[in-house]
Design an enzyme around this catalytic site. Structure first.
Site, PDB file in Angstrom:
ATOM      1  CG  ASP A   1      31.486 -31.436  -6.033  1.00  0.00           C
ATOM      2  OD1 ASP A   1      32.710 -31.294  -6.198  1.00  0.00           O
ATOM      3  OD2 ASP A   1      30.660 -31.511  -6.968  1.00  0.00           O
TER       4      ASP A   1
ATOM      5  CB  THR B   1      31.084 -28.521 -10.482  1.00  0.00           C
ATOM      6  OG1 THR B   1      32.244 -27.684 -10.503  1.00  0.00           O
ATOM      7  CG2 THR B   1      30.415 -28.502 -11.847  1.00  0.00           C
TER       8      THR B   1
ATOM      9  N   GLY C   1      37.704 -29.168  -8.087  1.00  0.00           N
ATOM     10  CA  GLY C   1      38.877 -29.357  -8.928  1.00  0.00           C
ATOM     11  C   GLY C   1      39.228 -28.112  -9.702  1.00  0.00           C
TER      12      GLY C   1
ATOM     13  CG  ASP D   1      31.315 -35.459  -5.493  1.00  0.00           C
ATOM     14  OD1 ASP D   1      32.459 -35.072  -5.769  1.00  0.00           O
ATOM     15  OD2 ASP D   1      30.291 -34.855  -5.844  1.00  0.00           O
TER      16      ASP D   1
END
Length: 698
Positions: free
Chosen positions: A387, A389, A541, A591
């Protein structure tokens, strides 16, 4: 409450887990040489793994003291090695008396565990050990009474002593993690400086409550989990994460009890006490890892069950066949040797010792193994999906560039920071932080501050009105980007930067580019993964241009952008559909579905999120390089498991036919004495090999 309660809860939790582990072993799993499996009978207390290690240590040394005269006065060993022990009245009773004492003192835990396996109808390690002890005892008593000539008092004593040694080694390895946690708990300060209004008072940290504000001075330890309410400081988190480098903490950042403020005073607001603290969460993960089971361990247990039946059948056939050819005495001796050889000394230690050493090593460098299967699977990972961020980046915007028109850069950033000083927006904080980093010591006072919803902020600086905001602000003011800034702004937009404009008198004075800061260690982590033959992917995202910019900077192989949180697990499934073994690395909040779906879920970052149920591995630090350490440890520990399992199983499979006398026609045989010596030696080899895992540098 904090310190006293935390210590009490940690001890209580370890004790409860130990008791549950004993019951589970008795009724279901029968974990081979694990203290919870065998140490629940006659223990002098329930102080956790350290107490069990001490108990096995004491039993080992006393049993060793009893074993030495047993071995030295063994008639079989005297004949085998050609020496004669000093003779005195009743000297022929030394081996029987001391051997029986060793059996009664140290062997009971194994016999009771073996009986539990019989009751559960699940033969395994403990039953095989019990069988070996019983056979050695019966044959030795029969020899002492002159019924047969298979003197195994020395084998009986050494079997008990070596198995106690194995338990002690394992409990020491398992307890090292708890020791580390205990040391951290002891490092908590006794007192805290409670801030109420303008007053600062000293109280015991057991009196702290949620939302209390405490002052921690330079050189002091954080008394409770919380977030910084005032101040900026460098913190030493090495006792938690294993990292020696200090970590800068700003207002709003999490801090963990026991860590050290190194350079300046801060104030923090307490947000976790007792069982909700990071330390308590880490303790739970460690306990779960120690009580979970791995595929290799399950394989060893299945082999032990099979070996039990093979031993019984081989022993029966041995005495039947030798009796049929007219040599029943040799048949009895060979049968005893077969049943002794089948005792899985090495096999019993092959997996538990390796797992205990590896999980202990992992915890000491901030890799918390919640599920042993997860650590085992890490060796097969060929794709790591990060991921973006908060994982590859810090999750905080920083100023990366700026451009001005007709104004000095430092003067411009000083004005912008003055206007943004009263704003709570993350971008505003980034501008103020940048001004501080540029050592603009004194910002001008901004008057008439006003927030413009959806547009930005405005304030008067030295009598002149300034507005700061994004493209929406320019549209609202009916102002365009000046040609002097157009090229720079276009470049920033292509990178996906967030852009703030400073406007005064309807004219743009300058622009600031901000981006989510990439962790410096992320570049090294991605490079190291590639060298290990592991592909990297990133899911976020964020807009595609933002993702592409970060991916290019880091050298990511695959990029998935503009992905909704609920669709991250779909990305994991897509990668798995390509026959790839995927590890998902995320912050453990949004997540969670992807962490659960991945072959290995890895939650990154210290704090209360450390207890995320969906992850199999939790990294106490936010350094993605810990993923490489987890892979290295997994590969190394699996090699040790296979080496030990191969040795333990192979030794038994080769030795049983020799012990049965299958190759006696060719002059190849294995006497009870030689078989017992080799069996004990194989145990030492396995134990030593498992300890070599500590040489792996993480």
């Amino acid at each position: 409450m904090v310190k006293n309660n935390m210590k009490h809860e940690l001890a209580e939790h370890a004790d409860a887990t130990h008791i549950e582990g004993m019951e589970e072993h008795k009724q279901h799993e029968h974990v081979d040489c694990c203290a919870p499996a065998t140490g629940g009978h006659g223990h002098e207390g329930h102080g956790g793994h350290r107490d069990h290690a001490a108990m096995f240590r004491n039993k080992f040394w006393i049993s060793l003291a009893l074993t030495i005269p047993t071995v030295f006065y063994s008639h079989m060993l005297q004949n085998l090695f050609g020496y004669e022990a000093p003779s005195f009245v009743f000297s022929h009773w030394v081996a029987p008396v001391f051997g029986l004492a060793t059996f009664l003192y140290g062997g009971r835990v194994f016999l009771e565990s073996g009986l539990s396996e019989i009751k559960a109808k699940k033969p395994g390690m403990m039953l095989l050990i019990s069988m070996g002890l019983t056979v050695a005892l019966v044959s030795s008593i029969a020899t002492t009474l002159n019924f047969i000539n298979v003197d195994l008092w020395f084998e009986l004593a050494t079997l008990v002593t070596i198995m106690l040694l194995g338990h002690w080694i394992e409990m020491r390895a398992v307890g090292q993690t708890q020791d580390a946690l205990g040391v951290l708990a002891k490092l908590l300060p006794e007192d805290a400086e409670l801030v109420v209004g303008e007053e600062v008072s000293t109280i015991s940290i057991s009196e702290l409550k949620l939302d209390d504000v405490v002052l921690v001075r330079a050189g002091g330890r954080i008394p409770a989990d919380g977030r910084i309410a005032e101040g900026v400081a460098e913190l030493d988190e090495s006792m938690l994460t294993g990292e020696s480098k200090t970590v800068q903490k700003n207002i709003g950042d999490k801090v963990v009890a026991g860590t050290v403020v190194t350079d300046s005073a801060i104030r923090l607001r307490v947000n976790a006490i007792g069982d909700d603290t990071a330390l308590a969460g880490i303790s739970r993960l460690v306990e779960e890892a120690q009580n979970s089971r791995s595929k290799a361990q399950a394989l060893a247990d299945r082999f032990a069950a099979l070996l039990f039946y093979v031993a019984i059948l081989s022993g029966f056939l041995t005495i039947v066949i030798w009796s049929a050819i007219g040599n029943s005495e040799q048949g009895i001796e060979n049968m005893v040797t077969v049943l002794i050889i089948a005792c899985p000394h090495a096999l019993g230690l092959a997996i538990p010792l390796t797992i205990s050493v590896s999980t202990g090593m992992a915890a000491r460098v901030g890799i918390l193994v919640k599920d042993r299967m997860a650590l085992e699977k890490m060796r097969t990972i060929d794709t790591v999906l990060f991921d973006k961020t908060g994982t590859l980046t810090k999750g905080q915007h920083v100023v990366v560039d700026l451009a001005t028109i007709g104004i000095d850069r430092n003067e411009f950033i000083g004005i912008a920071a003055s206007v943004e000083a009263d704003s709570e927006h993350p971008l505003a904080k980034a501008v103020v932080n940048y001004a501080n980093e540029q050592q603009i010591s004194k910002l001008a006072h901004a008057a008439n501050f006003r927030s413009i919803p959806g547009r930005g902020v405005e304030a008067d600086v030295e009598g002149q009105k300034y507005s700061i905001g994004g493209p929406a602000l320019l549209r609202d003011l009916e102002t365009d980007v000046p040609s002097e800034l157009a090229e720079k702004v276009s470049e920033w937009k292509q990178r996906g930067s967030s852009i703030l404009y400073a406007v005064s008198n309807s004219k743009v004075k300058g622009a600031i580019a901000l981006e989510d800061e990439v962790r410096p260690e992320s570049v090294k982590a991605i490079s190291r993964l590639k060298k290990m033959g592991v592909k990297t992917a990133m899911v976020t995202g964020d807009a595609d241009q933002v993702a592409q910019a970060v991916g290019k900077e880091l050298g990511i192989d695959e990029i998935f952008s503009e992905v909704l949180p609920e669709d991250k697990d779909r990305i994991v499934a897509e990668l798995q559909s390509q026959n790839r073994s995927v590890a998902m690395v995320g912050d453990g909040v949004n997540d969670a579905p992807a962490l659960a779906r991945a072959d290995v879920g890895i939650a990154i970052g210290a704090g209360t999120d450390v207890a995320i149920e969906s992850a199999g591995v939790v990294l106490a630090s936010s350094d993605p390089n810990s993923v490489i350490s987890a892979i290295k440890l997994s590969r190394a520990s699996y090699r040790k498991m296979i080496q030990n399992l191969t040795w333990g199983a192979g030794y038994n499979l080769v030795a049983i036919p020799l012990a049965a006398g299958l190759f006696a026609f060719a002059g190849l045989s294995l006497s009870p004495a030689i078989g017992a010596v080799l069996m004990s030696a194989s145990t030492v080899i396995v134990a030593f090999n498992a300890q070599l895992l500590r040489r792996v540098k993480l």
